[in-house]
Design an enzyme around this catalytic site. Structure first.
Site, PDB file in Angstrom:
ATOM      1  N   ASP A 247       0.833  -1.205   0.000  1.00  0.00           N
ATOM      2  CA  ASP A 247       0.000   0.000   0.000  1.00  0.00           C
ATOM      3  C   ASP A 247       0.866   1.253   0.000  1.00  0.00           C
ATOM      4  O   ASP A 247       0.592   2.213   0.693  1.00  0.00           O
ATOM      5  CB  ASP A 247      -0.949   0.005   1.211  1.00  0.00           C
ATOM      6  CG  ASP A 247      -0.220  -0.170   2.537  1.00  0.00           C
ATOM      7  OD1 ASP A 247       1.034  -0.235   2.529  1.00  0.00           O
ATOM      8  OD2 ASP A 247      -0.893  -0.254   3.579  1.00  0.00           O
TER       9      ASP A 247
ATOM     10  N   ASP B 155       7.566  -4.734  14.281  1.00  0.00           N
ATOM     11  CA  ASP B 155       8.087  -3.369  14.223  1.00  0.00           C
ATOM     12  C   ASP B 155       8.290  -2.788  15.620  1.00  0.00           C
ATOM     13  O   ASP B 155       9.313  -2.146  15.899  1.00  0.00           O
ATOM     14  CB  ASP B 155       7.176  -2.471  13.379  1.00  0.00           C
ATOM     15  CG  ASP B 155       5.703  -2.628  13.719  1.00  0.00           C
ATOM     16  OD1 ASP B 155       5.349  -3.506  14.527  1.00  0.00           O
ATOM     17  OD2 ASP B 155       4.896  -1.858  13.179  1.00  0.00           O
TER      18      ASP B 155
END
Length: 446
Positions: A211, A287
């Protein structure tokens, strides 16, 4: 009279004999003609049968001729296709030889799952700038799962390689209410990076998601940063992202920073670092895991002021969290920076602390209850001190930047200092600094 009657009887006998003889000859002649006629009919039937057989043979031969003609045409088409394939393979072999001579800067992988429309937009953005330098940045799409639309979309592009992660192992979340997607994403990342570093033997990998759009200087930026990554082992990764990269907070497309906070969203990693991370890769939330001090071990990340990636993924695993406020307003760089001519040595560890300290020291201190108004009344850079996380969140909220911390580090911070432009039109930099920041940078507190 008797004599006459006797002679008459003899004549009758003679006549009867002649008649019988004639009848016998006629019968014999008719029999001969009948035999001849039957023979003729039989001969005609035989001839007709032979002619029909000959016609059938001719028809069969014509069918065979047509079939052979069709076979010849098919063979000709196959030969043409084979010739075309051979030419394609020859071209690809030549390209592979060229690729072997040109050592890639980094592999580029687009992480995908089930958003075919998003993936297409990302691929088109990457190919727009990757095509002329494809040998230096081999492009991959790594799909997690078996969504047929994503697979078809990826395979429709000859300019990239497709790899697929199929994991049927059940997911066990560690806490109630957690999304399984974050566990599957972590598994996919580990698998894909293992593939690229160990099976394909790349020395660096740039990780994108399905994206994202990239800036015109995306690849030049990473090529310039690759030299820093190789030289300075205190740099853990290079990112194209700035969490506070919204249009109202950025100005200079040439400015780069070091950060203690992992930005992600378009980042480059070296194999030597992956050798360390792969064996202990987390089950989920990879992350945030990288943002823990125990994992980055004091190493830092290079990030730009103006983002080189744009995230358009309103719909995804994070359910659009923060999209409208923080992601949609991001400014994607539109300046073609000549990174090869830029001297980036100031970003090396032995130079950067002093470089950054000099900039912060020149900023005018601002304090008070209304720091926003005070900042607007000053020309040039300003610095605003915060005492703790609570006060930082209050000040950050006034300006509208990210308030989030991870493991004691604010987003984008270097040694506790968060920098952004306000407003972007004035090019003024605002530094949010803690007392510890000033000590680490050896700046006198005022």
């Amino acid at each position: 009279m008797a004599k006459f009657f006797c002679d008459f009887r003899i004549l009758l006998l003679i006549a009867a004999g002649v008649f019988i003889y004639i009848q016998m000859r006629l019968f014999a002649t008719q029999s001969e003609y009948a035999d001849r006629l039957a023979a003729a009919v039989e001969a005609e039937n035989t001839c007709t049968s032979q002619m029909r057989s000959l016609i059938d043979q001719i028809s069969l031969q014509q069918g065979r001729i047509l079939a052979l003609e069709e076979e010849r045409k098919r063979r000709d088409q196959e030969c043409g296709q084979m010739k075309s394939l051979v030419q394609d393979f020859e071209k690809k072999d030549v390209q592979r030889l060229i690729n072997k001579v040109q050592v890639p800067v980094a592999a580029v992988v687009i992480m995908a799952c089930n958003r075919a429309d998003y993936l297409e937009r990302t691929i088109k953005s990457v190919l727009k700038y990757q095509k002329p330098i494809s040998s230096r940045y081999p492009l991959f799409v790594s799909q997690d799962g078996s969504n047929p639309d994503v697979r078809s979309k990826a395979l429709s592009y000859d300019q990239l390689s497709y790899i697929q992660h199929l994991d049927f192992k059940p997911v066990q979340t560690e806490r109630p209410g957690e999304l399984i997607a974050y566990y599957k994403i972590a598994r996919h990342y580990k698998w894909a990076l293992d593939q690229l570093f160990y099976n394909h033997n790349f020395s660096r990998v740039i990780i994108l998601e399905d994206d994202m759009e990239i800036a015109p200087d995306f690849f030049d930026y990473f090529e310039a940063a690759a030299a820093l990554l190789d030289k300075d082992k205190s740099i853990m990764a290079v990112s194209s992202w700035n969490d506070n990269g919204q249009k109202q907070f950025v100005h200079d497309p040439y400015e780069l920073y070091r950060s203690d906070f992992f930005p992600g969203l378009g980042w480059m990693l070296a194999r030597s670092t992956w050798d360390e991370l792969s064996p202990k890769w987390p089950k989920a939330y990879w992350d945030d895991w990288l943002r823990l001090k125990e994992n980055h071990k004091g190493r830092q990340f290079i990030r730009p002021e103006v983002c080189r990636t744009y995230n358009f993924g309103e719909h995804g695993s994070s359910l659009g969290q923060f999209f409208k406020q923080y992601l949609e307003p991001i400014k994607l760089n539109d300046v073609q920076v000549d990174w090869k001519s830029r001297d980036l040595r100031y970003l090396l560890e032995d130079k950067y602390t002093q470089h950054f300290a000099n900039i912060v020291a020149k900023a005018k201190p601002v304090s008070g209850n209304n720091v926003l108004q005070e900042t607007n009344n000053i020309d040039g850079d300003v610095r605003i001190k915060y005492r703790d996380q609570s006060e930082f969140e209050y000040i950050a909220g006034q300006f509208g930047i990210f308030q989030e911390w991870k493991d004691g580090v604010p987003r984008t911070a270097y040694k506790g200092v968060v920098v952004f432009r306000y407003p972007s039109s004035s090019a003024r930099r605002v530094f949010l600094v803690s007392p510890e920041s000033l000590k680490q940078l050896r700046i006198k507190d005022s």
